[in-house]
Design an enzyme around this catalytic site. Structure first.
Site, PDB file in Angstrom:
ATOM      1  N   GLY A  80      57.378  20.631  36.956  1.00  0.00           N
ATOM      2  CA  GLY A  80      56.750  21.481  36.190  1.00  0.00           C
ATOM      3  C   GLY A  80      56.441  22.749  36.845  1.00  0.00           C
ATOM      4  O   GLY A  80      56.741  23.153  38.157  1.00  0.00           O
TER       5      GLY A  80
ATOM      6  N   HIS B 174      41.615  20.949  52.383  1.00  0.00           N
ATOM      7  CA  HIS B 174      39.968  20.762  51.790  1.00  0.00           C
ATOM      8  C   HIS B 174      39.250  19.396  52.261  1.00  0.00           C
ATOM      9  O   HIS B 174      38.366  19.134  51.400  1.00  0.00           O
ATOM     10  CB  HIS B 174      40.668  20.451  50.233  1.00  0.00           C
TER      11      HIS B 174
ATOM     12  N   ASP C 155      43.135  12.655  50.721  1.00  0.00           N
ATOM     13  CA  ASP C 155      43.100  11.096  50.756  1.00  0.00           C
ATOM     14  C   ASP C 155      43.422  10.560  52.081  1.00  0.00           C
ATOM     15  O   ASP C 155      43.535   9.367  52.453  1.00  0.00           O
ATOM     16  CB  ASP C 155      43.954  10.459  49.728  1.00  0.00           C
TER      17      ASP C 155
ATOM     18  N   CYS D 249      26.344  15.411  56.051  1.00  0.00           N
ATOM     19  CA  CYS D 249      24.984  16.081  55.598  1.00  0.00           C
ATOM     20  C   CYS D 249      24.893  17.538  55.667  1.00  0.00           C
ATOM     21  O   CYS D 249      25.106  18.014  56.425  1.00  0.00           O
ATOM     22  CB  CYS D 249      23.731  15.375  56.496  1.00  0.00           C
TER      23      CYS D 249
ATOM     24  N   GLY E 257      55.020  18.628  45.669  1.00  0.00           N
ATOM     25  CA  GLY E 257      53.848  18.516  44.549  1.00  0.00           C
ATOM     26  C   GLY E 257      52.550  18.984  44.555  1.00  0.00           C
ATOM     27  O   GLY E 257      51.562  18.626  44.434  1.00  0.00           O
TER      28      GLY E 257
ATOM     29  N   GLN F 219      46.649  19.788  50.806  1.00  0.00           N
ATOM     30  CA  GLN F 219      45.389  19.934  49.790  1.00  0.00           C
ATOM     31  C   GLN F 219      44.869  18.676  49.222  1.00  0.00           C
ATOM     32  O   GLN F 219      43.788  18.778  48.586  1.00  0.00           O
ATOM     33  CB  GLN F 219      45.933  20.822  48.343  1.00  0.00           C
ATOM     34  N   ASN F 220      45.528  17.630  49.599  1.00  0.00           N
ATOM     35  CA  ASN F 220      44.930  16.176  49.114  1.00  0.00           C
ATOM     36  C   ASN F 220      43.738  15.919  50.213  1.00  0.00           C
ATOM     37  O   ASN F 220      43.882  16.335  51.457  1.00  0.00           O
ATOM     38  CB  ASN F 220      46.014  15.366  49.389  1.00  0.00           C
TER      39      ASN F 220
HETATM   40 ZN   LIG Z   1      20.927  15.125  58.074  1.00  0.00          ZN
END
Ligand SMILES: [Zn+2]
Length: 282
Positions: A246, A119, A104, A127, A218, A101-102
């Protein structure tokens, strides 16, 4: 060694074809903050939505101004022990697919090859008019050229290369348009309010189908795009384990829950006799 460690070692030994899903908790050790607290609630204000980004000039100005400042650090983030441990798991032949889901790209930088970026990736700009894509670092130069004053600002780092710049007049920020068609440029990531591309979901679901268990690392799975894989795994009778500090949305579905920092819980993978390879990368 805590009892949880042994249980996770057993889980990974027992299930050799893992569908791995990772979230923000993997990257916090790389200096990229998490969006959510231990209860799964928002730590900060909710991120910009797709609709607001596309529909409102000031929202886009605010987004790119914050991104210009935040990118300086985000763009230089390096993989940490969790990324290396999961790359090692793949080298052992235990990973059917790593779905992250990161945004980076740190799993790939650590050496993982079989990765789907659910993602998208923040290191690419796209664009929305003509689909032209180019590197974020090139766009950073364009942003700095048009907004030299903003280059000197500093701010607390925030998730996804964002930065806190409260009190700035964003209306003065200049966003260069697409160099090909003049259209609106957007980071090549799935924003809140935007759908994950269908082919990405299909690829991941197929991999889950071929896997014998699921390992969450995580992620609180609060976003449906991630939760649905835990739900599908449980429905198919595949065991699901999660390493997360958590609560997770999938807690009632879990066969094993390890409440430890990711790097600590997965450290045994790097202590392996053949762990040398993962350290060389980056
Ligand atoms: Zn364009």
């Amino acid at each position: 060694m805590a009892a949880g460690d042994a249980a996770l070692v057993d889980f990974i030994e027992l299930h050799q074809r893992l569908f791995v899903l990772t979230g923000a908790g993997c990257s916090t050790d790389s200096g990229i903050p998490d969006y959510r607290d231990a209860d799964g609630g928002w730590k900060r204000s909710q991120p910009v939505t797709f609709q607001a980004f596309m529909g409102d000039d000031l929202t886009r100005q605010r987004y790119w101004a914050r991104s210009l400042v935040g990118w300086r650090r985000f763009g230089h983030a390096l993989p940490n022990a969790t990324h290396h441990a999961l790359a090692k798991l793949e080298q052992r032949g235990n990973v059917q697919l790593l779905l992250t889901q990161n945004v980076d790209g740190l799993h790939q930088r650590a050496g993982s090859r079989n990765v789907v970026d659910m993602h998208g990736r923040l290191d690419t700009v796209r664009c929305m008019g003509c689909d032209h894509r180019f590197p974020r670092h090139a766009f950073q130069s364009m942003l700095l050229e048009h907004n030299p004053v903003w280059a000197t600002l500093d701010a607390a780092d925030a998730p996804d290369g964002d930065a806190d710049l409260d009190g700035q007049d964003f209306a003065t920020f200049v966003i260069p348009p697409c160099p090909e068609c003049g259209g609106i440029l957007k980071p090549d990531v799935v924003f809140f309010g935007e759908n994950v591309p269908r082919d990405r979901v299909a690829t991941a679901m197929q991999a889950l189908d071929d896997a014998d268990a699921m390992l969450v690392v995580g992620s609180s799975l609060m976003v449906f795009s991630g939760y649905r894989f835990a739900h599908a795994a449980a429905k198919a009778g595949k065991p699901v384990a999660a390493v997360n500090l958590g609560r997770t949305r999938a807690d009632p579905l879990l066969n094993l829950k390890i409440e430890q920092p990711c790097a600590e819980a997965l450290a045994f993978l790097l202590r392996d006799r053949s762990a040398a390879g993962a350290e060389e990368i980056a």
